[in-house]
Design an enzyme around this catalytic site. Structure first.
Site, PDB file in Angstrom:
ATOM      1  N   GLU A   1       2.963   3.239   3.966  1.00  0.00           N
ATOM      2  CA  GLU A   1       2.275   4.531   4.028  1.00  0.00           C
ATOM      3  C   GLU A   1       2.177   4.786   5.530  1.00  0.00           C
ATOM      4  O   GLU A   1       2.046   6.141   5.889  1.00  0.00           O
ATOM      5  CB  GLU A   1       0.735   4.337   3.518  1.00  0.00           C
ATOM      6  CG  GLU A   1       0.800   4.342   1.861  1.00  0.00           C
ATOM      7  CD  GLU A   1       1.049   3.000   1.093  1.00  0.00           C
ATOM      8  OE1 GLU A   1       1.497   2.003   2.052  1.00  0.00           O
ATOM      9  OE2 GLU A   1       1.025   3.095   0.199  1.00  0.00           O
TER      10      GLU A   1
ATOM     11  N   HIS B   1      -9.803  -1.134  -4.944  1.00  0.00           N
ATOM     12  CA  HIS B   1      -9.507   0.429  -5.481  1.00  0.00           C
ATOM     13  C   HIS B   1     -10.438   1.203  -5.987  1.00  0.00           C
ATOM     14  O   HIS B   1     -10.441   1.729  -7.065  1.00  0.00           O
ATOM     15  CB  HIS B   1      -8.591  -0.176  -6.539  1.00  0.00           C
ATOM     16  CG  HIS B   1      -7.381  -0.813  -6.269  1.00  0.00           C
ATOM     17  ND1 HIS B   1      -7.219  -2.198  -5.967  1.00  0.00           N
ATOM     18  CD2 HIS B   1      -5.991  -0.317  -6.395  1.00  0.00           C
ATOM     19  CE1 HIS B   1      -5.893  -2.397  -5.770  1.00  0.00           C
ATOM     20  NE2 HIS B   1      -5.217  -1.456  -5.793  1.00  0.00           N
TER      21      HIS B   1
END
Lengths: 326, 324
Positions: free
Chosen positions: B51, B120
């Protein structure tokens, strides 16, 4: 010794010397003016490494894109940046490249493909890889060059981007300026392998080591890499072995742990003196030409200082300008 | 009006903008099938799970004349790209004196409720609100999603689209054709006179349900969805609180230095609005803990309609009289 002259006309070779001298004289002045309190914050000098920026940028066109590091003056000048606006930025003035918002560590000129000096080690590598992706999508044969140091080669973005550029065959040239020191820490302490170029093998791309103080050697390596990139064959990693003559920054009193003998040995391999000697041997330079060159550079730097001093300081209310683009 | 899900609305907006502007392209660690099928490898760049590189490449492409969309997928994955987000994307326009534009859309799902534990289940938008130079929004409906994404793709700055994981399958009416919703304009989802509830994303729906329940008791609740976090529509929020005299802020994130704190401050530091406040501001937020896995624990952490109702009752109970 310096490698044999490349296939470049004499005036281009003299122009390389002139650019290298310009970088050095610009930074000598910047250092003086920093010491005198006219330039603020922090200044990182590129002196000793001039052959890398000039050798690489001689292989580029104006529309090719580069990104630089915190030690960025040399890349700006080699890509064709305006000395007046550079010095005005160092002075923190309105007429500076960044209107006084960036300073020494953040000079950019997007009109000449200079995507900015960057204060975060390895921070510019992904950005310029995106410029390489843009060049690939534009399809006009443009290339992008990432300048970074040996310190950055140990950071994640370097590895992420080499893998991506190799996979996507991006028109990239990764130029590691291995000056053996990342701030105050030696590469010997932090690199598993001494040659950064060897890391290219892990990504299946060419990795070459060149004498970074030999501007013709750098140019020739860059030229080969640029041709490969323009042909759509993907990236190259070029490791330029070089050395910074000065401490990490110009700040007074900071530690410089480097061995005096090591510094002295590198001072004997001055990239400018090496090129000067080569051009004299080729009959392309004499005292008169060199004097004229030095005089022209001195004039340009005096003019840049005068331009900077004449430029107004920013208005306090301009602090809120340009947070967002219109 | 036709109905789309929240997720379909986002994809429709992106596809329309990609058809409209050839400079828009998409980078993601997995190709989204509908976009891949229409636009292929030229416009859909399938990237490794890196990322930091992907985000930075978006910046470089944007500075080179493109309009990249960088899909972080879940917001948690963008934390490895924080240098590129905070040091680079947010600052690069300003730091270089405004000489280049960096139009980018970042996509990130946020929130909890999926029993996927702490890494998450995150709502960290206030971390990004704190960084000058980033715009961001968090829609609650498919129609808002589509209009805001289209605006963000056309914006000349980095914009983060925070997308509620809980709402991905939510269906709602979406107008046909090309329309945009400006950043910085809140939507009054329900008019009311007794208390203002400012809520985000999933909690907008919970607040509307709470308002229905309380309406049966004669309590009139106004529900405001800011939609856009930066810029934040302080005018609409303040005007509502001046009318109702009471404020509850509902947020799926924790309260500390969060969106809810920002809204409370917008109200209390404005003299005219402060003068009209009849009760202390109430925040209905997640507990300040990492989000736990087990459903019993997870449900205990998140606010919902019942906690919003309790919050509203609290501000009504604590009210004082103020001069009209």
């Amino acid at each position: 010794m310096i490698s044999l002259s490349p296939n470049l006309p004499p005036e281009r070779q003299r122009a390389m010397l002139q650019q290298m001298l310009t970088i050095r004289r610009f930074e000598e002045r910047a250092s003086d003016d920093y010491g005198a309190g006219k330039i603020h914050g922090v200044v990182h000098c590129y002196i000793g490494e001039e052959a890398v920026a000039v050798g690489v940028c001689t292989a580029l066109t104006r529309t090719d894109r580069i990104i630089s590091t915190h030690r960025g003056h040399g890349h700006c000048i080699a890509k064709g940046a305006d000395l007046n606006r550079m010095m005005a930025e160092l002075y923190g003035r309105q007429a500076g490249y960044c209107k006084g918002k960036g300073g020494s560590m953040h000079i950019a000129d997007f009109d000449i493909g200079m995507l900015g000096a960057n204060g975060i080690v390895a921070g510019g590598i992904p950005i310029v890889t995106g410029a390489g992706l843009a060049a690939q999508m534009e399809g006009k044969g443009g290339v992008a060059v990432s300048f970074f140091g040996d310190g950055a080669s140990n950071a994640g973005p370097f590895h992420e981007c080499l893998n991506i550029a190799a996979t996507m065959k991006l028109p990239m040239i990764y130029v590691c300026e291995n000056n053996l020191w990342a701030a105050q820490t030696s590469a010997a302490q932090t690199h598993a392998e001494i040659d950064v170029a060897g890391r290219a093998a892990g990504y299946g791309i060419p990795g070459v080591v060149v004498d970074g103080n030999d501007v013709f050697a750098v140019y020739q390596a860059a030229n080969t890499a640029v041709a490969r990139a323009r042909a759509g064959e993907g990236p190259t990693l070029i490791e330029c072995k070089t050395y910074r003559w000065r401490a990490h920054t110009e700040r007074k009193g900071q530690p410089d742990p480097r061995d005096k003998a090591e510094v002295e040995a590198w001072l004997q391999r001055d990239p400018i003196a090496l090129l000067e000697r080569q051009l004299r041997q080729q009959g392309e330079l004499d005292d008169a030409v060199l004097r004229a060159m030095e005089s022209e550079i001195a004039g340009a730097i005096e003019a840049a200082v005068a331009f900077s001093e004449a430029s107004p300081v920013p208005l306090p209310e301009q602090a809120t300008d340009d947070v967002f683009a219109a | 009006m036709r109905e789309l899900t929240y997720n379909q609305a986002a994809l429709e907006a992106i596809a329309e903008e990609m058809r409209r502007d050839p400079k828009v392209f998409y980078m993601s660690t997995d190709a989204l099938p509908s976009l891949w099928n229409e636009f292929g490898a030229d416009r859909i760049k399938v990237m490794p799970i890196a990322e930091s590189a992907i985000t930075g490449m978006g910046i470089g492409a944007a500075g080179s004349g493109f309009r990249p969309i960088v899909d972080w997928r879940q917001v948690t994955f963008c934390f490895v790209a924080m240098d590129q987000i905070v040091n680079q994307a947010a600052k690069i326009h300003y730091m270089f004196g405004g000489q280049a534009k960096f139009p980018m859309l970042f996509r990130a799902s946020v929130g909890g409720g999926g029993q996927v534990a702490a890494q998450h289940s995150q709502s960290p938008y206030s971390m990004f609100m704190n960084v000058a130079g980033l715009k961001m929004f968090l829609p609650s409906t498919p129609a808002d999603m589509k209009g805001l994404i289209k605006t963000a793709i056309r914006d000349n700055n980095p914009v983060i689209s925070f997308e509620s994981g809980r709402l991905m399958g939510l269906k709602g009416p979406v107008p046909d054709g090309d329309y945009t919703i400006p950043l910085g304009v809140a939507d009054v989802k329900r008019q009311g006179s007794d208390v203002t509830v400012v809520a985000l994303a999933w909690l907008v729906h919970e607040a509307l349900a709470a308002a229905d329940t309380l309406a049966a008791e004669g309590i009139s609740v106004e529900v405001i969805d800011p939609r856009s976090l930066v810029p934040l529509d302080s005018d609409t929020i303040r005007a509502s609180v001046r009318k109702t005299g009471r404020l509850v802020v509902a947020d799926e994130a924790g309260p500390t230095a969060g969106f809810s704190a920002e809204v409370a401050t917008l109200v209390t530091e404005d003299p005219e609005t402060f003068a009209r406040l009849q009760a202390p501001v109430k925040r209905v937020c997640a507990l300040q803990v990492p989000i736990p896995y087990s459903p019993v624990l997870e449900n205990a952490v998140f606010p919902d309609r019942s906690r919003i109702i309790a919050g509203i009752r609290e501000v009504l109970r604590g009210s004082r009289a103020v001069a009209a």
